[in-house]
Design a protein around this motif. Structure first.
Motif, PDB file in Angstrom:
ATOM      1  N   ILE A  76     -28.495  44.873   6.821  1.00  0.00           N
ATOM      2  CA  ILE A  76     -27.182  44.942   7.412  1.00  0.00           C
ATOM      3  C   ILE A  76     -27.246  44.023   8.534  1.00  0.00           C
ATOM      4  CG2 ILE A  76     -25.680  46.356   8.560  1.00  0.00           C
ATOM      5  CD1 ILE A  76     -26.441  48.604   6.996  1.00  0.00           C
ATOM      6  N   LYS A  77     -28.369  43.679   9.298  1.00  0.00           N
ATOM      7  CA  LYS A  77     -28.291  42.996  10.278  1.00  0.00           C
ATOM      8  C   LYS A  77     -28.355  41.725  10.103  1.00  0.00           C
ATOM      9  CE  LYS A  77     -31.206  41.945  14.634  1.00  0.00           C
ATOM     10  NZ  LYS A  77     -29.792  41.589  15.433  1.00  0.00           N
ATOM     11  N   VAL A  78     -29.175  41.198   8.782  1.00  0.00           N
ATOM     12  CA  VAL A  78     -29.160  39.906   8.491  1.00  0.00           C
ATOM     13  C   VAL A  78     -27.603  39.287   8.170  1.00  0.00           C
ATOM     14  CG1 VAL A  78     -29.616  38.319   6.494  1.00  0.00           C
ATOM     15  CG2 VAL A  78     -31.281  40.004   7.327  1.00  0.00           C
ATOM     16  N   LEU A  86     -30.361  31.236   6.460  1.00  0.00           N
ATOM     17  CA  LEU A  86     -31.696  30.783   7.008  1.00  0.00           C
ATOM     18  C   LEU A  86     -32.727  31.545   6.502  1.00  0.00           C
ATOM     19  CD1 LEU A  86     -33.387  29.725   9.453  1.00  0.00           C
ATOM     20  CD2 LEU A  86     -32.666  31.922  10.759  1.00  0.00           C
ATOM     21  N   PHE A  87     -32.585  32.857   6.016  1.00  0.00           N
ATOM     22  CA  PHE A  87     -33.270  33.606   5.345  1.00  0.00           C
ATOM     23  C   PHE A  87     -33.798  33.011   3.998  1.00  0.00           C
ATOM     24  CE2 PHE A  87     -34.454  36.836   1.997  1.00  0.00           C
ATOM     25  CZ  PHE A  87     -35.631  37.488   2.688  1.00  0.00           C
ATOM     26  N   ASP A 209     -34.177  35.317  17.699  1.00  0.00           N
ATOM     27  CA  ASP A 209     -33.652  36.454  18.214  1.00  0.00           C
ATOM     28  C   ASP A 209     -32.431  37.236  17.336  1.00  0.00           C
ATOM     29  OD1 ASP A 209     -32.137  33.966  18.387  1.00  0.00           O
ATOM     30  OD2 ASP A 209     -30.502  34.936  19.509  1.00  0.00           O
ATOM     31  N   GLY A 210     -32.647  36.869  16.127  1.00  0.00           N
ATOM     32  CA  GLY A 210     -31.872  37.614  15.052  1.00  0.00           C
ATOM     33  C   GLY A 210     -32.599  38.243  14.062  1.00  0.00           C
ATOM     34  N   ALA A 211     -32.153  38.511  12.830  1.00  0.00           N
ATOM     35  CA  ALA A 211     -32.833  39.299  11.906  1.00  0.00           C
ATOM     36  C   ALA A 211     -34.192  38.709  11.415  1.00  0.00           C
ATOM     37  CB  ALA A 211     -31.735  39.599  10.740  1.00  0.00           C
ATOM     38  N   CYS A 212     -34.070  37.429  11.278  1.00  0.00           N
ATOM     39  CA  CYS A 212     -35.159  36.722  10.628  1.00  0.00           C
ATOM     40  C   CYS A 212     -36.252  37.003  11.777  1.00  0.00           C
ATOM     41  CB  CYS A 212     -35.005  35.477  10.190  1.00  0.00           C
ATOM     42  SG  CYS A 212     -33.834  35.241   8.751  1.00  0.00           S
ATOM     43  N   GLY A 213     -36.044  36.797  12.980  1.00  0.00           N
ATOM     44  CA  GLY A 213     -37.016  36.762  14.128  1.00  0.00           C
ATOM     45  C   GLY A 213     -37.294  38.281  14.280  1.00  0.00           C
ATOM     46  N   GLN A 214     -36.592  39.303  13.993  1.00  0.00           N
ATOM     47  CA  GLN A 214     -37.095  40.590  13.738  1.00  0.00           C
ATOM     48  C   GLN A 214     -38.245  40.566  12.838  1.00  0.00           C
ATOM     49  OE1 GLN A 214     -34.107  43.576  12.483  1.00  0.00           O
ATOM     50  NE2 GLN A 214     -34.650  44.890  14.389  1.00  0.00           N
ATOM     51  N   LEU A 215     -37.847  40.276  11.712  1.00  0.00           N
ATOM     52  CA  LEU A 215     -38.990  40.404  10.376  1.00  0.00           C
ATOM     53  C   LEU A 215     -40.068  39.619  10.673  1.00  0.00           C
ATOM     54  CD1 LEU A 215     -39.653  40.813   7.398  1.00  0.00           C
ATOM     55  CD2 LEU A 215     -38.521  38.914   6.836  1.00  0.00           C
ATOM     56  N   GLY A 220     -45.971  40.185  12.032  1.00  0.00           N
ATOM     57  CA  GLY A 220     -46.804  39.531  12.570  1.00  0.00           C
ATOM     58  C   GLY A 220     -47.038  38.001  12.276  1.00  0.00           C
ATOM     59  N   TRP A 221     -46.004  37.502  11.566  1.00  0.00           N
ATOM     60  CA  TRP A 221     -46.029  36.037  11.294  1.00  0.00           C
ATOM     61  C   TRP A 221     -45.628  35.233  12.518  1.00  0.00           C
ATOM     62  CZ3 TRP A 221     -42.360  37.177   6.687  1.00  0.00           C
ATOM     63  CH2 TRP A 221     -42.946  37.834   5.874  1.00  0.00           C
ATOM     64  N   HIS A 222     -45.918  33.823  12.404  1.00  0.00           N
ATOM     65  CA  HIS A 222     -45.355  32.876  13.284  1.00  0.00           C
ATOM     66  C   HIS A 222     -44.041  32.229  12.715  1.00  0.00           C
ATOM     67  CE1 HIS A 222     -45.637  28.860  10.967  1.00  0.00           C
ATOM     68  NE2 HIS A 222     -46.988  29.492  10.728  1.00  0.00           N
ATOM     69  N   ALA A 223     -43.226  31.440  13.703  1.00  0.00           N
ATOM     70  CA  ALA A 223     -41.908  31.059  13.301  1.00  0.00           C
ATOM     71  C   ALA A 223     -41.839  29.530  13.245  1.00  0.00           C
ATOM     72  CB  ALA A 223     -41.015  31.537  14.208  1.00  0.00           C
ATOM     73  N   TRP A 224     -42.934  28.852  13.342  1.00  0.00           N
ATOM     74  CA  TRP A 224     -43.095  27.571  13.448  1.00  0.00           C
ATOM     75  C   TRP A 224     -42.649  26.422  12.112  1.00  0.00           C
ATOM     76  CZ3 TRP A 224     -42.741  24.987  17.783  1.00  0.00           C
ATOM     77  CH2 TRP A 224     -42.978  25.459  19.096  1.00  0.00           C
TER      78      TRP A 224
END
Length: 294
Positions: A76-78, A86-87, A209-215, A220-224
């Protein structure tokens, strides 16, 4: 990245919701999401396989109601954050691209990603992309040539280019940036050659700061993503190719969160040979004719 660039990043941060909403709006307006040509049998096959795979995961990993409800809330947040483009572009598009380009000869492609904007300014080669006064970063001269699979030059070829700035931000997706910063459609000359001037982009994290960042945080992944330049090349009568060009030595070439890096897409830079400041690099494009396959 310098301290000044970090300060700029903080001042112009924007939110995942803002960027996600723009990506969602642009996709909805692109004409892509019609699905009108997909037959019912194909929808049933693919949707059924997806539902079965999800149920198989529940059984194999004995998913609890707490985990199930967390998933429901996250889905729902996505949607609320507008982050489906993005996802899907980060975690699925690389496989879709591989499947759809496996029989195409010539230059390798990779994902388009969520930050493409059509109708960028048309420039003739040699071209200089839009920049701000005293733009931070390393100047980059990028050149190349278009040929067909037999080595003949292609007339009428064009190269759409877009990339982040030295703080890792894209125009039209972060506040305070010129509309067409580092975005252009460069027309090659009659011999299929092009030269353009831009700045080397920075690595960046996808919005967190959104749903993908929450996942990402929960797993415990990185976002780079490694530093890269987006390219979309085309010519009349030829198959278009979308790609990203990367820079050797980037620490995230090996663990790109979008899994989009390929050895064929490395852009080797060297100091300018004409004495000008910055770097130069070349990359030649081999395009397949419409209908041509391996």
């Amino acid at each position: 990245m310098t301290e000044n660039q970090l300060d700029t990043r903080q001042e112009t941060e924007g939110t995942a919701v803002e960027a996600g909403s723009k990506a969602t709006e642009r996709f909805a307006a692109s004409g892509k999401p019609t699905g009108a040509g997909v037959p019912k049998e194909r929808v049933s096959l693919l949707a059924g396989a997806l539902i079965k795979a999800a149920n198989d995961i529940v059984v194999e990993h004995e998913v609890t109601y707490e985990e199930y409800n967390a998933l429901k809330a996250w889905l729902i947040k996505v949607g609320n954050d507008g982050e489906w483009p993005l996802f899907l572009d980060v975690w699925l598009e690389h496989t879709v691209e591989d499947v759809n380009s496996q029989e195409r000869p010539g230059t390798k492609g990779t994902i388009e990603g969520p930050y493409y904007v059509p109708n960028s300014p048309v420039l003739e080669s040699p071209a200089t992309l839009e920049m701000r006064d005293n733009e931070e970063g390393v100047p980059l001269q990028f050149s190349g040539r278009f040929t067909d699979t037999d080595g003949n030059p292609i007339e009428g070829a064009q190269l759409e280019i877009w990339h982040a700035d030295a703080a890792g931000f894209y125009s039209q997706y972060a506040p305070g940036l010129p509309e067409w910063l580092f975005r252009a459609n460069v027309q090659a000359d009659s011999n299929g050659q092009f030269v353009l001037h831009t700045m080397r982009p920075a690595p960046y994290q996808i919005p967190t700061d959104g749903a993908c960042g929450q996942l990402i945080s929960a797993a415990g992944w990185h976002a780079w993503r490694p530093a890269h330049i987006h390219i979309k090349v085309s010519a009349p009568g030829f198959q278009s190719v979308t790609q990203q060009l990367y820079f050797p030595g980037d620490p995230h070439n090996a663990d790109d969160i979008a899994s989009a890096v390929k050895p064929e897409l490395m852009l080797n830079t060297t100091p300018r040979t004409d004495g000008a400041a910055g770097e130069e690099a070349s990359y030649d494009y081999v395009l397949a004719k419409v209908g041509q396959s391996k």
